[in-house]
Structures are given as structure tokens and as C-alpha cells.
Design a protein around this motif. Structure first.
Motif, PDB file in Angstrom:
ATOM      1  N   GLU A  50     -10.735  -4.984   0.137  1.00  9.83           N
ATOM      2  CA  GLU A  50      -9.543  -4.185   0.038  1.00  9.83           C
ATOM      3  C   GLU A  50      -8.715  -4.200  -0.837  1.00  9.83           C
ATOM      4  O   GLU A  50      -8.046  -5.458  -1.078  1.00  9.83           O
ATOM      5  CB  GLU A  50      -9.127  -4.081   1.657  1.00  9.83           C
ATOM      6  N   MET A  51      -7.899  -3.426  -1.556  1.00 13.23           N
ATOM      7  CA  MET A  51      -7.050  -3.384  -2.340  1.00 13.23           C
ATOM      8  C   MET A  51      -5.806  -2.453  -2.026  1.00 13.23           C
ATOM      9  O   MET A  51      -6.161  -1.472  -1.412  1.00 13.23           O
ATOM     10  CB  MET A  51      -7.258  -3.253  -3.923  1.00 13.23           C
ATOM     11  N   ARG A  52      -4.595  -2.468  -2.409  1.00  8.28           N
ATOM     12  CA  ARG A  52      -3.455  -1.593  -2.451  1.00  8.28           C
ATOM     13  C   ARG A  52      -3.754  -0.960  -3.880  1.00  8.28           C
ATOM     14  O   ARG A  52      -3.204  -1.263  -4.898  1.00  8.28           O
ATOM     15  CB  ARG A  52      -2.254  -2.190  -2.299  1.00  8.28           C
ATOM     16  N   TRP A  53      -4.107   0.571  -3.478  1.00  6.42           N
ATOM     17  CA  TRP A  53      -4.024   1.450  -4.561  1.00  6.42           C
ATOM     18  C   TRP A  53      -2.854   2.117  -5.084  1.00  6.42           C
ATOM     19  O   TRP A  53      -2.152   2.696  -4.100  1.00  6.42           O
ATOM     20  CB  TRP A  53      -5.307   2.493  -4.662  1.00  6.42           C
ATOM     21  N   ASP A  54      -2.518   2.317  -6.165  1.00  3.68           N
ATOM     22  CA  ASP A  54      -1.513   3.052  -6.723  1.00  3.68           C
ATOM     23  C   ASP A  54      -1.618   3.787  -8.042  1.00  3.68           C
ATOM     24  O   ASP A  54      -2.297   2.968  -8.626  1.00  3.68           O
ATOM     25  CB  ASP A  54      -0.265   2.647  -6.569  1.00  3.68           C
ATOM     26  N   PRO A  55      -1.294   4.975  -8.334  1.00  2.00           N
ATOM     27  CA  PRO A  55      -1.710   5.609  -9.790  1.00  2.00           C
ATOM     28  C   PRO A  55      -1.427   4.688 -10.805  1.00  2.00           C
ATOM     29  O   PRO A  55      -2.230   4.790 -11.642  1.00  2.00           O
ATOM     30  CB  PRO A  55      -1.262   6.887  -9.524  1.00  2.00           C
ATOM     31  N   ASP A  56      -0.227   4.382 -11.014  1.00  2.00           N
ATOM     32  CA  ASP A  56       0.231   3.497 -12.182  1.00  2.00           C
ATOM     33  C   ASP A  56      -0.753   2.197 -12.341  1.00  2.00           C
ATOM     34  O   ASP A  56      -1.118   2.007 -13.387  1.00  2.00           O
ATOM     35  CB  ASP A  56       1.698   3.136 -12.135  1.00  2.00           C
ATOM     36  N   SER A  57      -0.896   1.510 -11.387  1.00  6.74           N
ATOM     37  CA  SER A  57      -1.737   0.151 -11.330  1.00  6.74           C
ATOM     38  C   SER A  57      -2.974   0.656 -11.516  1.00  6.74           C
ATOM     39  O   SER A  57      -3.570  -0.176 -12.473  1.00  6.74           O
ATOM     40  CB  SER A  57      -1.417  -0.297 -10.063  1.00  6.74           C
ATOM     41  N   VAL A  58      -3.586   1.540 -10.913  1.00  9.57           N
ATOM     42  CA  VAL A  58      -5.063   1.827 -10.976  1.00  9.57           C
ATOM     43  C   VAL A  58      -5.149   2.378 -12.693  1.00  9.57           C
ATOM     44  O   VAL A  58      -6.183   1.785 -13.481  1.00  9.57           O
ATOM     45  CB  VAL A  58      -5.593   3.026 -10.291  1.00  9.57           C
ATOM     46  N   ARG A  59      -4.389   2.907 -13.275  1.00  8.46           N
ATOM     47  CA  ARG A  59      -4.491   3.642 -14.458  1.00  8.46           C
ATOM     48  C   ARG A  59      -4.228   2.487 -15.604  1.00  8.46           C
ATOM     49  O   ARG A  59      -5.020   2.109 -16.751  1.00  8.46           O
ATOM     50  CB  ARG A  59      -3.447   4.777 -14.872  1.00  8.46           C
ATOM     51  N   PRO A 101     -14.438  -1.603   8.524  1.00 10.80           N
ATOM     52  CA  PRO A 101     -12.982  -1.723   8.683  1.00 10.80           C
ATOM     53  C   PRO A 101     -12.056  -1.853   7.579  1.00 10.80           C
ATOM     54  O   PRO A 101     -11.467  -0.888   7.246  1.00 10.80           O
ATOM     55  CB  PRO A 101     -13.064  -2.886   9.439  1.00 10.80           C
ATOM     56  N   PRO A 102     -12.425  -2.633   6.521  1.00  4.04           N
ATOM     57  CA  PRO A 102     -11.488  -2.604   5.375  1.00  4.04           C
ATOM     58  C   PRO A 102     -11.772  -1.360   4.541  1.00  4.04           C
ATOM     59  O   PRO A 102     -10.916  -0.770   3.852  1.00  4.04           O
ATOM     60  CB  PRO A 102     -12.049  -3.724   4.497  1.00  4.04           C
ATOM     61  N   CYS A 103     -12.846  -0.709   4.480  1.00  4.57           N
ATOM     62  CA  CYS A 103     -13.232   0.632   3.871  1.00  4.57           C
ATOM     63  C   CYS A 103     -12.189   1.632   4.431  1.00  4.57           C
ATOM     64  O   CYS A 103     -11.694   2.382   3.868  1.00  4.57           O
ATOM     65  CB  CYS A 103     -14.547   1.011   3.984  1.00  4.57           C
ATOM     66  N   ILE A 104     -12.262   1.532   5.895  1.00  5.37           N
ATOM     67  CA  ILE A 104     -11.572   2.735   6.642  1.00  5.37           C
ATOM     68  C   ILE A 104      -9.974   2.681   6.094  1.00  5.37           C
ATOM     69  O   ILE A 104      -9.402   3.401   6.075  1.00  5.37           O
ATOM     70  CB  ILE A 104     -11.681   2.368   8.296  1.00  5.37           C
ATOM     71  N   ALA A 105      -9.473   1.274   6.139  1.00  6.87           N
ATOM     72  CA  ALA A 105      -8.047   1.115   6.125  1.00  6.87           C
ATOM     73  C   ALA A 105      -7.872   1.303   4.462  1.00  6.87           C
ATOM     74  O   ALA A 105      -6.672   2.028   4.175  1.00  6.87           O
ATOM     75  CB  ALA A 105      -7.786  -0.474   6.238  1.00  6.87           C
ATOM     76  N   GLU A 106      -8.696   1.254   3.533  1.00  5.49           N
ATOM     77  CA  GLU A 106      -8.488   1.419   2.157  1.00  5.49           C
ATOM     78  C   GLU A 106      -8.434   2.978   1.457  1.00  5.49           C
ATOM     79  O   GLU A 106      -7.730   3.295   0.679  1.00  5.49           O
ATOM     80  CB  GLU A 106      -9.509   0.565   1.291  1.00  5.49           C
ATOM     81  N   LEU A 107      -9.533   3.527   2.170  1.00  2.63           N
ATOM     82  CA  LEU A 107      -9.847   4.898   1.652  1.00  2.63           C
ATOM     83  C   LEU A 107      -8.707   5.959   1.468  1.00  2.63           C
ATOM     84  O   LEU A 107      -8.551   6.594   0.327  1.00  2.63           O
ATOM     85  CB  LEU A 107     -11.034   5.542   2.215  1.00  2.63           C
ATOM     86  N   PRO A 108      -7.812   5.842   2.498  1.00  2.64           N
ATOM     87  CA  PRO A 108      -6.849   6.924   2.204  1.00  2.64           C
ATOM     88  C   PRO A 108      -6.021   6.517   0.932  1.00  2.64           C
ATOM     89  O   PRO A 108      -5.517   7.661   0.373  1.00  2.64           O
ATOM     90  CB  PRO A 108      -5.923   6.873   3.560  1.00  2.64           C
ATOM     91  N   SER A 109      -5.719   5.569   0.423  1.00  2.00           N
ATOM     92  CA  SER A 109      -5.189   5.199  -0.446  1.00  2.00           C
ATOM     93  C   SER A 109      -5.519   5.564  -2.054  1.00  2.00           C
ATOM     94  O   SER A 109      -5.212   5.975  -2.801  1.00  2.00           O
ATOM     95  CB  SER A 109      -4.510   3.696  -0.898  1.00  2.00           C
ATOM     96  N   VAL A 110      -6.890   5.168  -1.667  1.00  2.00           N
ATOM     97  CA  VAL A 110      -8.266   5.832  -2.905  1.00  2.00           C
ATOM     98  C   VAL A 110      -7.924   7.394  -2.927  1.00  2.00           C
ATOM     99  O   VAL A 110      -7.858   7.812  -4.064  1.00  2.00           O
ATOM    100  CB  VAL A 110      -9.600   5.292  -2.476  1.00  2.00           C
ATOM    101  N   ASP A 111      -8.006   7.965  -2.015  1.00  4.65           N
ATOM    102  CA  ASP A 111      -7.791   9.358  -1.965  1.00  4.65           C
ATOM    103  C   ASP A 111      -6.511   9.924  -2.505  1.00  4.65           C
ATOM    104  O   ASP A 111      -6.356  10.782  -3.455  1.00  4.65           O
ATOM    105  CB  ASP A 111      -7.871   9.966  -0.553  1.00  4.65           C
ATOM    106  N   ALA A 112      -5.390   9.293  -2.344  1.00  8.44           N
ATOM    107  CA  ALA A 112      -3.939   9.530  -2.760  1.00  8.44           C
ATOM    108  C   ALA A 112      -3.971   9.490  -4.310  1.00  8.44           C
ATOM    109  O   ALA A 112      -3.564  10.095  -4.731  1.00  8.44           O
ATOM    110  CB  ALA A 112      -3.099   8.602  -2.038  1.00  8.44           C
TER     111      ALA A 112
END
Length: 212
Positions: free
Chosen positions: A194-203, A86-97
Motif C-alpha cells: 500500500e502507498m499514499r497516492w497523490d497526483p503530483d507525486s504519481v506524475r 485489506p491493503p487494496c481496500i484501503a488504497e484504492l480510493p486514493s488510486v481513484d482520486a
């Protein structure tokens, strides 16, 4: 707080069969961003001594064995997940983005599906959830779960992201797990959950964890 407790309880399981129906229903409810940590250095557990990637290979969509050293030479992110988690399902779209935003630039995100997540299941999952920028990689025997796990780093990550961490077991086989690898091919930090992914934070986070 209840959301975090449910999240950590789910993460401590070792397979889909360990989930109760109630836990699955809890994850069906919309998540609040306030209870999901952002992608940041402080939610990762750093390894006291960085260690080499395991020699185990993963398989691509065509069934070819790909060694993790294939991505060595620049920092990259190894993201371990499963199609039923379940947390993977919730998280993966933001990983993809984030992968879509990065394109061909670094850091590369290497998603590896485990725990019975076959190529066919991953393809189906990607289609259902609109995943368009992540490649298909699987670990048929789930060797990476144990071979990449650093218990001290995972415990540190849990302490930093979950105020009630002591009430929830930290499993070496828990997912989703995000692993930061430096340019030399060494694991330097891990996060469990699960984390909230965004490009700036990840980089920014990858740069800090691989250069400090």
C-alpha cells in the motif's frame, strides 16, 4: 512499526484463505499515514533490465480481451489488486482520486483485479467504496501476478519501504502491486504494498522512473 509488519505479513499471502481472523481485524483499524509510504521513486524496485509486458490479456467490463499493449505508446501504471485484500481496500480510493485528477491525461492508471475478483465483485466494490474514475478490468486466471513479477525488484522495493523487510517473505503473488511501464511497453519498476497516492507525486515518480 507494528503497522508495517502487519502490512507486509498480509502482502505475503497468496489468497484470501491465508488470512487469519486476527489479521483481518488488525486491518479494520484506521491506518496511520506515517506507516504507509508515499508514492515516490525510492519505494519502487527498479528492474536491472526493463522487460516487455507479458502477452496475457485482461478482460474489460463487457468480457472482451484487452492486450496490455493497448496502452503502449505512453508511460502508464498497471495496478494489481483484489476486492478482498485489506491493503487494496484501503488504497484504492486514493488510486481513484488520482485517476480522477488526471482525467484523460497521462499517465493512465490500469487497475486489474485478480484472485477471484470477478467483474460483478469489482462493480459491487466500486459502488460500495465510491470508486467512480477507475475502469473495470479483471484477470480471471491471475496470470499477471507471476508474469509481471521481478523478484529482485520486489525485494529491492521491500528493503526500501520496510525496515523489517528481512522478517517478512516477499511473494511473487503478493498484492497490491504497482508496476510502472514506459512508453515502449517495458516494465521498469515495481512496488509491493500500500502507498499514499497523490497526483503530483504519481506524475513526478512515473516521469522519473521512465526517463532515467
Amino acid at each position: 512499526m507494528a503497522r508495517v509488519m502487519k502490512r507486509r505479513t498480509v502482502l505475503s499471502g497468496v489468497g484470501a484463505a491465508t488470512f487469519s481472523f486476527g489479521a483481518m481485524r488488525a486491518w479494520a483499524a484506521p491506518a496511520s499515514d506515517e506507516t504507509i509510504p508515499g508514492f515516490a521513486p525510492e519505494v519502487f524496485g527498479r528492474l536491472t533490465t526493463p522487460r516487455p509486458l507479458p502477452t496475457a490479456s485482461i478482460q474489460d467490463e463487457q468480457g472482451r480481451d484487452i492486450p496490455l499493449s493497448h496502452w503502449q505508446g505512453a508511460p502508464f501504471i498497471l495496478h494489481i489488486w483484489a476486492t478482498w485484500c485489506p491493503p487494496c481496500i484501503a488504497e484504492l480510493p486514493s488510486v481513484d482520486a488520482v485517476a480522477r485528477a488526471f482525467g484523460a491525461s497521462s499517465p493512465v492508471i490500469v487497475p486489474v483485479a485478480v484472485r477471484g475478483s470477478t467483474v460483478a465483485k469489482v462493480r459491487s466494490f466500486y459502488g460500495k467504496h465510491g470508486i467512480t474514475s477507475l475502469p473495470v478490468y479483471v484477470d480471471p486466471v491471475s496470470a499477471l501476478l507471476i508474469e509481471t513479477a521481478d523478484q529482485d525488484a520486489l525485494t529491492q522495493a521491500s528493503k526500501q519501504s520496510d525496515p523489517d523487510w528481512s522478517k517478512h517473505p516477499v511473494s511473487r503473488q503478493g498484492i497490491p502491486r504497482t508496476i510502472i511501464v514506459d512508453a515502449s511497453g517495458r516494465i521498469v519498476a515495481e512496488n509491493l504494498g500500500e502507498m499514499r497516492w497523490d497526483p503530483d507525486s504519481v506524475r513526478r515518480t512515473v516521469a522519473q522512473l521512465t526517463h532515467s
